[in-house]
Design an enzyme around this catalytic site. Structure first.
Site, PDB file in Angstrom:
ATOM      1  N   GLY A   1       0.774  -1.165   0.041  1.00  0.00           N
ATOM      2  CA  GLY A   1       0.063   0.015   0.208  1.00  0.00           C
ATOM      3  C   GLY A   1       0.926   1.417   0.194  1.00  0.00           C
ATOM      4  N   GLY A   2       0.620   1.905   0.901  1.00  0.00           N
ATOM      5  CA  GLY A   2       1.266   3.440   1.089  1.00  0.00           C
ATOM      6  C   GLY A   2       2.817   3.142   1.257  1.00  0.00           C
TER       7      GLY A   2
ATOM      8  N   GLY B   1      14.599  10.719 -34.970  1.00  0.00           N
ATOM      9  CA  GLY B   1      14.186  11.206 -33.635  1.00  0.00           C
ATOM     10  C   GLY B   1      15.231  11.025 -32.637  1.00  0.00           C
ATOM     11  CB  ALA B   2      17.799   8.262 -32.270  1.00  0.00           C
TER      12      ALA B   2
HETATM   13  C1  HXC Z   1      -2.445  -3.913  10.879  1.00  0.00           C
HETATM   14  C2  HXC Z   1      -1.004  -5.486  10.170  1.00  0.00           C
HETATM   15  C3  HXC Z   1      -0.958  -5.179   8.606  1.00  0.00           C
HETATM   16  C4  HXC Z   1      -1.911  -3.977   8.421  1.00  0.00           C
HETATM   17  C5  HXC Z   1       0.420  -6.639   8.902  1.00  0.00           C
HETATM   18  N1  HXC Z   1       0.099  -6.639  10.157  1.00  0.00           N
HETATM   19  N2  HXC Z   1      -0.311  -5.929   8.099  1.00  0.00           N
HETATM   20  N3  HXC Z   1      -1.629  -4.852  11.232  1.00  0.00           N
HETATM   21  N4  HXC Z   1      -2.410  -3.316   9.556  1.00  0.00           N
HETATM   22  N5  HXC Z   1      -2.059  -3.490   7.283  1.00  0.00           N
HETATM   23  C6  HXC Z   1       0.472  -7.426  11.355  1.00  0.00           C
HETATM   24  C7  HXC Z   1       0.028  -8.538  11.584  1.00  0.00           C
HETATM   25  O1  HXC Z   1      -1.061  -8.763  11.876  1.00  0.00           O
HETATM   26  C8  HXC Z   1       0.999  -9.087  12.309  1.00  0.00           C
HETATM   27  O2  HXC Z   1       0.675  -8.985  13.695  1.00  0.00           O
HETATM   28  C9  HXC Z   1       2.496  -8.475  11.850  1.00  0.00           C
HETATM   29  O3  HXC Z   1       1.994  -7.196  11.423  1.00  0.00           O
HETATM   30  C10 HXC Z   1       3.316  -9.165  10.962  1.00  0.00           C
HETATM   31  O4  HXC Z   1       2.410  -9.679   9.995  1.00  0.00           O
HETATM   32  P1  HXC Z   1       2.248 -10.979   9.465  1.00  0.00           P
HETATM   33  O5  HXC Z   1       1.044 -11.071   8.433  1.00  0.00           O
HETATM   34  O6  HXC Z   1       2.330 -12.255  10.400  1.00  0.00           O
HETATM   35  O7  HXC Z   1       3.671 -11.181   8.548  1.00  0.00           O
HETATM   36  P2  HXC Z   1       3.905 -11.996   7.023  1.00  0.00           P
HETATM   37  O8  HXC Z   1       3.450 -13.028   6.959  1.00  0.00           O
HETATM   38  O9  HXC Z   1       5.393 -11.558   6.831  1.00  0.00           O
HETATM   39  O10 HXC Z   1       3.180 -11.092   6.006  1.00  0.00           O
HETATM   40  C11 HXC Z   1       3.129  -9.453   5.841  1.00  0.00           C
HETATM   41  C12 HXC Z   1       2.339  -8.972   4.903  1.00  0.00           C
HETATM   42  C13 HXC Z   1       1.091  -9.234   5.129  1.00  0.00           C
HETATM   43  C14 HXC Z   1       2.581  -9.634   3.410  1.00  0.00           C
HETATM   44  C15 HXC Z   1       2.610  -7.486   4.727  1.00  0.00           C
HETATM   45  O11 HXC Z   1       0.766  -9.085   6.548  1.00  0.00           O
HETATM   46  C16 HXC Z   1      -0.292  -8.610   4.422  1.00  0.00           C
HETATM   47  O12 HXC Z   1      -0.516  -8.781   3.391  1.00  0.00           O
HETATM   48  N6  HXC Z   1      -0.562  -7.635   5.247  1.00  0.00           N
HETATM   49  C17 HXC Z   1      -1.607  -6.544   4.500  1.00  0.00           C
HETATM   50  C18 HXC Z   1      -1.004  -5.553   3.433  1.00  0.00           C
HETATM   51  C19 HXC Z   1      -1.901  -4.688   2.739  1.00  0.00           C
HETATM   52  O13 HXC Z   1      -2.449  -5.013   1.703  1.00  0.00           O
HETATM   53  N7  HXC Z   1      -1.658  -3.455   3.114  1.00  0.00           N
HETATM   54  C20 HXC Z   1      -2.290  -2.337   2.512  1.00  0.00           C
HETATM   55  C21 HXC Z   1      -3.012  -1.446   3.456  1.00  0.00           C
HETATM   56  S1  HXC Z   1      -3.677  -0.164   2.709  1.00  0.00           S
HETATM   57  P3  HXC Z   1       1.372  -9.929  14.635  1.00  0.00           P
HETATM   58  O14 HXC Z   1       0.406  -9.255  16.124  1.00  0.00           O
HETATM   59  O15 HXC Z   1       0.642 -11.131  14.740  1.00  0.00           O
HETATM   60  O16 HXC Z   1       2.819  -9.897  14.862  1.00  0.00           O
HETATM   61  C22 HXC Z   1      -2.859   1.084   2.403  1.00  0.00           C
HETATM   62  C23 HXC Z   1      -3.421   2.433   1.687  1.00  0.00           C
HETATM   63  C24 HXC Z   1      -2.449   3.432   1.620  1.00  0.00           C
HETATM   64  O17 HXC Z   1      -1.375   1.153   2.760  1.00  0.00           O
HETATM   65  C25 HXC Z   1      -2.748   4.336   0.678  1.00  0.00           C
HETATM   66  C26 HXC Z   1      -2.201   4.255  -0.582  1.00  0.00           C
HETATM   67  C27 HXC Z   1      -2.314   5.470  -1.618  1.00  0.00           C
END
Ligand code: HXC
Length: 517
Positions: A172-173, A407-408
């Site tokens: 994401g961000g 163009g190049a």
């Molecule tokens: C809150 C989160 C989190 C999230 C991970 N965690 N992503 N907590 N918000 N977005 C937490 C998990 O619950 C876990 O907590 C710890 O972080 C580690 O994550 P795991 O999943 O155990 O690790 P891993 O298997 O290595 O996977 C990491 C990951 C996956 C690939 C990042 O967690 C994931 O896909 N997260 C979601 C990613 C995503 O789609 N984010 C987009 C957000 S939207 P514990 O307590 O168990 O340690 C965004 C919008 C921005 O960012 C705007 C842009 C324009």
């Protein structure tokens, strides 16, 4: 025995706790994945002992049920300042052991604080990213936190260098902020960039996608063009950033550091003068040309595995920091396509905003023709490169090594796009197009009506080559400043860089241009 004030003891204890991030288990988990903690990363990147942390006591404001010191201290990011090669930099390093390094309102506050300090003091800001993106439980506070960062990324662009090192799954961000910066460095098999993570994709569409295939290092270094440099290890990535920064000034008002310590290349070994094959259809390797002209081992190629028909990178020539832009004739004959245009444009603009002179080597048959390129918007993408070279006010030096067709010729920093010194090697071919294509258009009737059309075509093409396949017509009309032997190039470029070092070419006042993005 000396008694210690209990409040000091308490401070020491709290500081020690802060250093433990998300706790021993999570740190062990991080190490087991072959990753370092954010503190270890900062220590590895900065000059030893120079890091000073800021705001380590900040905590998340989502959970108000407990007292501050019992929460995760630092809220998943370590921020502060230190030095690289003696020059001050500001740093933020996301701590994956605390809630996956995710961005909260207060984490954003910490990151923005060091960004603001970096801007105010005119020094680079470096992010070490390892984050699951916006912290889900913070809702709009996390999204607003990203907006604060993105706005600064955009507003500080071209004022101070902004660098991101991707050291984990950046979603994401955590992918978008780096995309607004000057340099993205990834680590093979360890870093990932995607807007939507595999887990979320699976939940929404049911599709199971491997993270590496979705947004791993190879994807962004070779397919998407999102990342700029890659290393096999975290240490390698951190040291690439030190190397990159050595070519840049700390801000847009300073000049890049001059380093006369590099061993000089000698150009009189006869290799360069024989590097261009006599047969114009035979390729050679432009990387070898560049290596022989720049200071020894100084070439830091950027995006080396994406759009390989174009070459961009930082180097030194006689100690001057320069941006090299070139074609690689051994890849797709050095043709300019959409990706090559984007790659060169972005690099030209980065050099221009940080006062790094541009040295351009031209060997290209022109823009890539065809439906795929036209439908993909090659007109728009190629126009960016024209725009960038025309707009750039840094010293610009061009060397046509062989083909500069159509163009190049024009787009690759030609004289009347505002280039300061233009040189051609005797092997240069400067024309609207190659001989075969040109005679087919100019003499179609004559060829068709000839008793032996193939012989007629060959005769006309040979005449065309005699006329255009050399740099003398271009030089005779003032489109080239001089024709030089290849082995003279290094000396000529060094002399030009010295003569142009105080170049002053202010752009006309305006809010900003409207580059065809
Ligand atoms: C809150 C989160 C989190 C999230 C991970 N965690 N992503 N907590 N918000 N977005 C937490 C998990 O619950 C876990 O907590 C710890 O972080 C580690 O994550 P795991 O999943 O155990 O690790 P891993 O298997 O290595 O996977 C990491 C990951 C996956 C690939 C990042 O967690 C994931 O896909 N997260 C979601 C990613 C995503 O789609 N984010 C987009 C957000 S939207 P514990 O307590 O168990 O340690 C965004 C919008 C921005 O960012 C705007 C842009 C324009």
């Amino acid at each position: 025995m000396e008694t210690i004030d209990p409040r000091i003891l308490e401070l020491r204890e709290i500081r020690e706790k802060a250093k433990q991030g998300g706790g021993k288990d999570r740190i062990d988990k991080q190490h087991a994945k072959g990753k370092y903690t954010s503190r270890e990363r900062i220590e590895s990147m900065l000059d030893p002992g120079t890091f000073n942390e800021l705001e380590p006591f900040i905590t998340s404001h989502t959970d108000e049920s407990t007292i501050e010191t019992e929460k995760y201290l630092g809220d998943g990011v370590i921020t502060g300042y230190g030095r690289i090669d003696g020059r001050t930099v500001y740093v933020y390093a996301q701590d994956f052991t605390i809630l996956g390094g995710t961005l909260s309102e207060m984490q954003s506050h910490k990151i923005c604080r060091v960004m603001d300090l970096a801007l105010r003091n005119g020094v680079p800001v470096i992010g070490l990213l390892d984050s699951g993106g916006a912290r889900i439980q913070e809702g709009v506070k996390a999204l607003g936190g990203y907006a604060e960062i993105f706005r600064r990324n955009a507003q500080f662009s071209g004022v101070i260098p902004q660098i991101s090192i991707m050291l984990g799954p950046c979603a994401g961000g955590a992918a978008y902020s780096p995309a607004l910066q000057d340099l993205i460095v990834m680590v093979e098999k360890k870093s990932f960039m995607f807007l939507t993570g595999p887990e979320v994709i699976k939940a929404v569409t049911g599709e199971v996608i491997d993270a590496e295939n979705l947004g791993g290092c190879d994807v962004h270094m070779s397919i998407s063009g999102v990342a700029h440099l890659a290393a096999q290890t975290e240490e390698g990535a951190l040291s690439l950033v030190r190397k990159f920064l050595a070519y840049l000034p700390s801000n847009n008002i300073e000049n890049p550091p001059f380093k006369s310590t590099y061993e000089q290349n000698t150009c009189d070994d006869g290799v360069l003068n024989n590097i261009i094959p006599l047969d114009p259809t035979e390729p050679y390797v432009m990387h070898q040309v560049i290596e022989r002209i720049v200071d020894k081992d100084s070439f830091l190629e950027i995006q080396p595995t994406w759009a390989r028909n174009a070459i961009v990178g930082l180097a030194r020539i006689g100690g001057f920091s320069v941006g090299i832009v070139a074609q690689e004739p051994s890849v797709l004959a050095g043709v300019i396509d959409i990706d090559a245009s984007d790659k060169m444009t972005r690099f030209v603009r980065m050099c221009d905003c940080f006062n790094v002179p541009l040295v351009t080597f031209v060997d290209s048959p022109g823009f890539l023709p065809g439906i795929a390129q036209e439908h993909g918007g090659i007109i728009r993408h190629g126009a960016k490169l024209l725009y960038a070279y025309s707009e750039a006010t840094v010293p610009k030096i061009t060397i046509v090594t062989r083909k500069a067709y159509g163009g190049a010729y024009v787009v690759m920093s030609s004289k009347y796009l505002g280039t300061d010194m233009t040189y051609a090697w005797p092997s240069a071919e400067i024309a609207v197009m190659g001989a075969e294509g040109a005679v087919n258009i100019l003499y179609k009737k004559q060829i068709d009506e000839a008793p032996d059309p193939a012989a007629e075509r060959k005769k006309l093409a040979d005449e065309y080559r005699r006329k255009f396949n050399n740099p003398y017509m271009a030089a005779g009309s003032g489109y080239i400043d001089d024709i030089i032997e290849p082995c003279e190039t290094r000396g000529k470029v060094f002399a030009a860089l010295t003569a142009l070092k105080d170049k002053y070419a202010p752009a006309p006042p305006r809010k900003h241009g409207n580059i065809p993005v």
